[in-house]
Design an enzyme around this catalytic site. Sequence first.
Site, PDB file in Angstrom:
ATOM      1  N   ARG A 155       0.664  -1.220   0.098  1.00 26.18           N
ATOM      2  CA  ARG A 155       0.027   0.038  -0.042  1.00 26.18           C
ATOM      3  C   ARG A 155       1.044   1.248  -0.038  1.00 26.18           C
ATOM      4  NH1 ARG A 155      -4.647   1.172   4.544  1.00 26.18           N
ATOM      5  NH2 ARG A 155      -2.879   1.475   5.788  1.00 26.18           N
ATOM      6  N   SER A 183      -5.228  -2.959  -1.979  1.00 32.51           N
ATOM      7  CA  SER A 183      -3.981  -2.775  -1.183  1.00 32.51           C
ATOM      8  C   SER A 183      -3.847  -3.075   0.014  1.00 32.51           C
ATOM      9  CB  SER A 183      -3.486  -1.406  -1.633  1.00 32.51           C
ATOM     10  OG  SER A 183      -4.312  -0.415  -1.382  1.00 32.51           O
ATOM     11  N   GLY A 241       1.114   3.390  -6.559  1.00 33.43           N
ATOM     12  CA  GLY A 241       0.054   2.938  -7.323  1.00 33.43           C
ATOM     13  C   GLY A 241      -0.329   3.672  -8.632  1.00 33.43           C
ATOM     14  N   LEU A 271      -6.737   0.196 -15.722  1.00 38.75           N
ATOM     15  CA  LEU A 271      -6.160  -0.271 -14.623  1.00 38.75           C
ATOM     16  C   LEU A 271      -6.733   0.645 -13.335  1.00 38.75           C
ATOM     17  CD1 LEU A 271      -4.931  -2.788 -13.265  1.00 38.75           C
ATOM     18  CD2 LEU A 271      -2.855  -1.535 -13.607  1.00 38.75           C
ATOM     19  N   TYR A 291      -8.516   2.617 -12.439  1.00 37.17           N
ATOM     20  CA  TYR A 291     -10.038   2.787 -11.986  1.00 37.17           C
ATOM     21  C   TYR A 291     -10.444   1.283 -11.692  1.00 37.17           C
ATOM     22  CZ  TYR A 291     -10.187   7.537 -13.871  1.00 37.17           C
ATOM     23  OH  TYR A 291     -10.034   8.692 -14.171  1.00 37.17           O
TER      24      TYR A 291
END
Length: 547
Positions: A119, A129, A192, A486, A488
Amino acid sequence: MQKMRNTIASITIAFLLLLLLLLHVSVSSAASYDDNNSLYTRFLQCLENHTNPSSQVSNQVYSQSNTSYTSVLRAYIRNARFNSSSTNKPLLIVTASHESHVQAAVICAKSIGLQLKIRSGGHDYAGISYVSDSPFAILDMFQLRSISVDVADESVWVESGATLGELYYRIWEKSKVLGFPGGVCPTVAIGGHVSGGGYGQMIRKYGLAVDQVLDAKIVDVNGNILDRKAMGEDLFWAIRGGGGASFGVILSYKLKLVPVPETVTVFRMERIYDQNQSVTDFVYEWQKVAPATDDGLFMRMLIQPITSRVRRPEKTIRATIVTMFLGNADQLVSLLDKEFPLLELKKENCMEMSWIDSVLWWANFDNGTSPEVLLDRDLDSANFLIRKSDYVQTPISKDGLEWLWKRVTELGKTGFVFNPYGGKMNEISPADAPFPHRAGNLYKIQYSVNWEESSPELEKNYTTQIRRLFSYMTPFVSKNPRRAFLNYRDLDIGVNSFGENSYEEGKVYGVKYFSDNFDRLVKVKTAVDPENFFRNEQSIPTLSSKA
Ligand SMILES: Cc1cc2nc3c(=O)[nH]c(=O)nc-3n(C[C@H](O)[C@H](O)[C@H](O)COP(=O)(O)OP(=O)(O)OC[C@H]3O[C@@H](n4cnc5c(N)ncnc54)[C@H](O)[C@@H]3O)c2cc1C
Ligand SMILES: *[C@@H]1O[C@H](CO)[C@@H](O)[C@H](O)[C@H]1NC(C)=O
Ligand SMILES: *[C@@H]1O[C@H](CO)[C@@H](O)[C@H](O)[C@H]1NC(C)=O
Ligand SMILES: *[C@@H]1O[C@H](CO)[C@@H](O)[C@H](O)[C@H]1NC(C)=O
Ligand SMILES: *[C@@H]1O[C@H](CO)[C@@H](O)[C@H](O)[C@H]1NC(C)=O
Ligand SMILES: *[C@@H]1O[C@H](CO)[C@@H](O)[C@H](O)[C@H]1NC(C)=O
Ligand SMILES: *[C@@H]1O[C@H](CO)[C@@H](O)[C@H](O)[C@H]1NC(C)=O
Ligand SMILES: *[C@@H]1O[C@H](CO)[C@@H](O)[C@H](O)[C@H]1NC(C)=O
């Protein structure tokens, strides 16, 4: 006498039984405590064995019984749907404060057989995550967030836990004419965002965040730190949009900065259907202009069902254009006068400002807010959210739009965000990075529903609603495969159970996110993590032994 002896005996027996019971209770709770405790102890010992004592890894591991566990877990929950007592919680959280903690966390989670979820900013829309169905630990990256901007080189090294707001702020501190084409929301983190192909309001001029990646540092499945040279071009390619979490833990990216003018221009204009039925013409025209106009112009279109002011409580449609232009207001007005006369843009609708102020304006801060707010991390707060995505490749007809307005107002809550592509996006080959949605895509749709109260019934209703709208859109959007973005994250488009058919299961969502790049991602994955340690609900599968 006999009677008294009997009484004493029964009291003794009762006492012994009670003692036994107490003992049993404490033994069994000690046993279950010990289960967790021994996992914690083993993990901690392993971490200590693999780190330098001066890095004090033991201060960075939280078990479920730790009094700070809940606040650490919640700090980076960004979707309140996964902030409930029924959400599966990690057995351990490691808040890495040193690169060696990341290396050790990988080695130790692997040796203990614990799934590791990574995360950075916690903005994953499906919470993957920090949520899992199997026993897992979180490797939390928020402390690894240094940013070093090199103005002369027009580049920056930024660690995964840094937020976009921090990145924009640190760039602005050093230069007023450099920026970065990343996302709109300042609390999204690099880890991310970049690994998933992030984009923002400069996408048409400069492409995606992944189009600016020059180098990276990753911890691989063996706990080694690799830079671009050491990881090789295949893995480097994969982490430019293939989702970091399938391949390793990204420590940092080196990103190219982009030039921004000293003055940029923004505006927001809206049309409401029951006051002006030319909303349909307006959106129809937008579809033609927005993906084709000057690269420096990004016009986002929001379509929302709102309560009609004239026919309360009926719903109507509001179409709002939110714009970023890399130039001044006179240039913008004359450009749109020519290309989009229906908009009737006047200079007084426009606001000229610095790039950093446009970042704040896009993030909905009040006029005059100081850029320091970009450093706020806004911990432990979130709405309930669901998102889905689609790509439109041919303009939707006016009849199609009229039909959609009816569906959107019937459903009542779910809205759309249309994000125009074109410009730089058309110039980059779909194979250049795992993110494949380049030329041929006019705009991306984000489906969006947000709410504020915790209610299982509301959640169920809104889930049904957004899925229904997605299904209504089928004739208007990309097909075979129906494409998705990806970043979203949407678990409706397929998940992997990593059984025998993991390749086939992975292909279901994989071709939607990555199109023809899916198989190359599978190859890279198979080479770098053959045992599939780095996995999540939608990670890249390995080629199974059968293949
Ligand atoms: C309010 C909001 C606004 C958004 N706006 C935009 C936008 O404007 N543009 C856009 O493109 N996207 C946007 N997004 C989506 C966002 O880019 C993605 O959710 C992104 O993945 C979030 O990154 P994160 O590190 O904050 O999330 P996380 O939830 O921490 O991570 C997301 C995924 O990446 C993995 N990951 C995280 N860090 C690492 C790492 N260091 N190494 C390997 N894998 C890692 C996680 O395991 C998970 O699979 C938005 C999301 C939200 C909630
Ligand atoms: C040990 O961990 C399990 C799994 O998370 C949990 O259900 C249980 O309550 C924990 N036990 C104690 C005593 O903390
Ligand atoms: C840590 O190292 C010690 C000493 O080398 C060893 O005895 C122990 O088994 C190791 N523990 C773990 C969990 O790796
Ligand atoms: C909780 O965990 C932190 C981090 O490892 C540690 O510093 C702290 O002492 C722990 N607190 C308790 C009450 O166990
Ligand atoms: C409706 O919008 C069109 C352009 O989109 C504009 O020309 C017209 O003046 C508007 N009418 C009203 C009543 O706002
Ligand atoms: C924003 O603030 C500036 C000065 O702080 C002011 O000149 C400008 O008119 C304001 N714009 C709006 C739309 O409020
Ligand atoms: C999670 O829920 C708690 C209340 O149970 C609340 O205080 C906190 O703000 C919530 N956090 C998020 C991220 O939703
Ligand atoms: C959920 O939907 C049903 C059916 O449309 C409706 O009757 C109900 O009121 C909705 N519940 C909530 C909480 O909105």
